[in-house]
Write an enzyme that holds these catalytic residues in place. Structure first.
Site, short mmCIF file in Angstrom:
data_model
loop_
_atom_site.label_atom_id
_atom_site.label_comp_id
_atom_site.label_asym_id
_atom_site.label_seq_id
_atom_site.Cartn_x
_atom_site.Cartn_y
_atom_site.Cartn_z
N SER A 88 -8.15 37.67 -5.76
CA SER A 88 -8.31 36.76 -4.62
C SER A 88 -9.23 37.31 -3.53
O SER A 88 -9.66 36.56 -2.65
CB SER A 88 -6.95 36.43 -4.01
OG SER A 88 -6.17 35.68 -4.94
N GLU A 136 -34.44 101.05 -3.70
CA GLU A 136 -34.84 100.55 -5.01
C GLU A 136 -36.19 101.08 -5.50
O GLU A 136 -36.41 101.18 -6.71
CB GLU A 136 -34.89 99.02 -4.97
CG GLU A 136 -33.54 98.34 -4.77
CD GLU A 136 -32.59 98.58 -5.93
OE1 GLU A 136 -33.04 98.52 -7.10
OE2 GLU A 136 -31.41 98.85 -5.67
#
Length: 637
Positions: free
Chosen positions: A388, A113
């Site tokens: 319940s 690079e």
């Protein structure tokens, strides 16, 4: 006789006029050139001033951008990775110090690079000149000659537009970065920031995604060459999407590495011969989307750090999730036959939570049959009527705690009118009177309402609060005895409440998060266990005995398994005229073994006369049994 003298206008120097005009033209040209030169100098000075000022201003005022966002991770109770949180834009990044990277990896990236990285001050003028020549030859802006510092400047501060002003800004920022940071700092930022394809940012994320390597120093030469070749074109040179192009690019990189003396001819040939076998997408075991979302919200509440910051701050969130229990729950939820049938293209939903009542840790959670990140988490949503399943919390539990009643106390089972409220048994059959344990086992309505009135609403509400359920003012009525709540309740809160019965009367707040560390390994939060006595040991023991009867011989019989089980079913009727008498909105089972407490809910997200459940609460009890049997078996391995 004609005069021999020249006529008027015919001087002795016939070209003097033309010469004068030529001189004037030259002077004008020189003036224009001078003006142009002055303008060029002024423009150059302006560009230099811009180059000097813009970069310094940008880096100084946006230095926070140099702290790279990093994907936070979440782990299970055994330390294994559950998943990573994506960054904005759905990317992932893991950062690494330069010291964690092999020298060959660093030098390979520099060779490919920016060979003169350590020799320039941010701008590689030779590279820029070469790019300019190539751009002129091709008559288009195809090359940029960018140094590593320029690439970092563009990635962090700018975009990828190919314009002159963007290039000037990039150069300006690059020069400023070189003044503020060392070369190694720039290189470390670059290797962590660079895009490596498939949503991966930085070499560490790419190494794990493409090769399954978490320790960068274990990377081999051929792998390093592949990684160094990706930045030139992440979408076309990553080895998963384009393996052929990736290998071609690897060959070029290997040749560069050999040319620069980083590797030998033999090493180059050996690396070039290696084949790449793509890895499958990283799997972290159970998907646990609901658990992860709940953990993230809990972590934010515990630390005060916004959820978005927790996602991208590089934190490690250690949770209490049992991989075995979570896997068992997900497998059970994937079985279509375990749930009520679909109705008119809509499927019945479900949610489940398992708590270790000895510690308060949530070991597994499903917020839906097909949960997803950021989706509706029904396991923690206070929106469902418990039916319940609420009786032990609001009626029977307070009655036992008051000392006025025992499991053998006889309760009236006959129709009563409490003002305008007239509760009825489901089958409208009444026994006259029943022992408390039988009333609970058979889930009879009339005794529960009578018992709540006798114990007192205020006392019962305080009891429920000690179990973690705080009722609203709108719930100050006797209908709460049958689970008729104004707001509703979540599976998590019901499991939390029942866990008090399971633990002998001790309240331990349910939680998912054990510890949170930042990207530097510093502990920012650690759960400190706290417990308090919520109800008496006697009440918890008597309630457990009655709830075991409800599973052995009562409505919860389908929850039976190889371990002792105590629990209670719950059903909320639809109650709309003209619908099936068996139509239900919600069905529940909440129960516990000696090890864990769990709550199961089933129903439609939107219940109406076309979308309801005809299955009974036994379906929820059966799912409880299936999940818990498998989860406990896997946990014991």
């Amino acid at each position: 006789m004609k005069s021999l003298l020249p006529a008027c206008g015919e001087c002795l120097y016939p070209h003097s006029y033309e010469v004068q005009r030529s001189r004037i033209g030259v002077l004008r040209l020189l003036c224009r050139l001078f003006d142009a030169g002055v303008l060029a100098v002024m423009l150059g000075l302006m560009v230099l001033a811009y180059m000097f000022a813009y970069g310094r201003y940008t880096v100084h005022h946006h230095s926070d951008l140099l702290i790279l966002p990093e994907s936070s991770v979440i782990t299970a109770s055994d330390g294994t990775l559950m998943g990573r949180f994506s960054l904005p834009g759905s990317g992932y990044r893991q950062t690494a110090k330069l010291q964690e990277m092999p020298e060959l990896l660093i030098q390979a990236f520099i060779a490919v690079e920016d060979r003169r990285f350590y020799d320039h001050a941010g701008l590689d003028y030779k590279g820029i000149l070469r790019a300019c020549v190539n751009n002129l030859a091709s008559m288009r802006l195809s090359e940029g000659g960018s140094s590593i510092t320029q690439q970092l400047a563009r990635s962090v501060y700018l975009n990828r537009d190919r314009t002159i002003w963007r290039k000037l800004s990039e150069a300006s920022i690059a020069v400023a970065l070189e003044r503020q940071l060392s070369k190694n700092e720039i290189l470390e930022l670059y290797l962590n920031e660079i895009y490596m394809g498939r949503g991966m940012y930085g070499v560490k994320s790419a190494a794990e995604r493409y090769f399954g390597v978490t320790d960068l120093k274990r990377l081999e030469i051929w792998q390093i060459a592949i990684l160094a070749g990706i930045p030139k074109g992440p979408s076309i040179y990553n080895p998963v999407d384009h393996p052929g192009r990736s290998l071609d690019r690897r060959s070029i990189v290997l040749d560069v590495m050999r040319r620069d003396g980083l590797i030998t001819d033999r090493e180059m040939k050996e690396a070039a011969a290696r084949k790449y076998n793509p890895l499958e997408e990283a799997g972290y075991g159970p998907s646990a989307f609901s658990y992860m979302d709940a953990s993230l919200r809990e972590a934010s509440r515990a630390t005060g750090i916004p959820e978005n910051e927790l996602r991208k701050g590089g934190y490690t969130i250690e949770t209490a999730m049992s991989r075995g229990a979570q896997s068992a729950m997900e497998q059970a939820f994937s079985r279509k036959e375990a749930f009520p049938p679909d109705v008119k293209s809509r499927k019945a939903e479900a949610a489940m939570v398992i708590i270790n009542h000895h510690s308060g840790e949530i070991v597994a959670m499903m917020g839906g049959r097909t949960p997803r990140t950021g989706g509706l988490n029904r396991a923690v949503l206070d929106a469902r009527q418990p039916g319940s399943a609420f009786k032990p919390i609001i009626a029977y539990g307070p009655a036992l705690e008051s000392g006025r009643f025992t499991p053998d106390s006889l309760l009236p089972d006959r129709p009563y009118a409490y003002g305008s409220y007239r509760p009825q048994n489901i089958n409208k059959v009444y026994a006259g009177q029943l022992p408390m344990r039988e009333a609970l086992r058979k889930s009879v309505n009339a005794p529960a309402v009578w018992l709540l009135r006798e114990t007192g609403l205020d006392y019962a509400r305080q009891f429920a609060s000690r179990l973690g359920i705080k009722l609203t003012d709108e719930d100050n009525n006797l209908s709460v005895a049958l689970g008729g709540l104004h707001k509703g309740v979540s599976p998590l809160k019901l499991a939390q409440a029942y866990s008090v019965f399971a633990s002998g009367g001790i309240y331990r707040e349910a939680h998912t998060v054990r510890q949170i560390t930042d990207r530097h390994g510093t502990v920012v939060y650690k759960h400190v266990p706290e417990e308090s006595r919520a109800i008496s040991t006697r009440t918890a023991g008597e309630m457990t005995a009655m709830l075991r009867d409800a599973v052995q011989e009562g409505t919860g019989i389908r929850a039976q398994m190889s371990r002792p089980v105590a629990g209670k079913t719950g059903t909320t009727e639809l109650g709309l005229p003209g619908t099936d008498p068996k139509a239900n909105r919600d069905i529940w089972f909440v129960g516990y073994t000696p090890e864990w407490t769990a709550a199961v809910w089933m129903g439609f997200d939107r219940t109406d006369r076309n979308h309801y459940i005809t299955a009974g609460s036994g379906t929820a009890a059966a799912l409880f049994s299936r999940v818990m049997e498998s989860a406990l078996r896997q946990a014991r391995r």
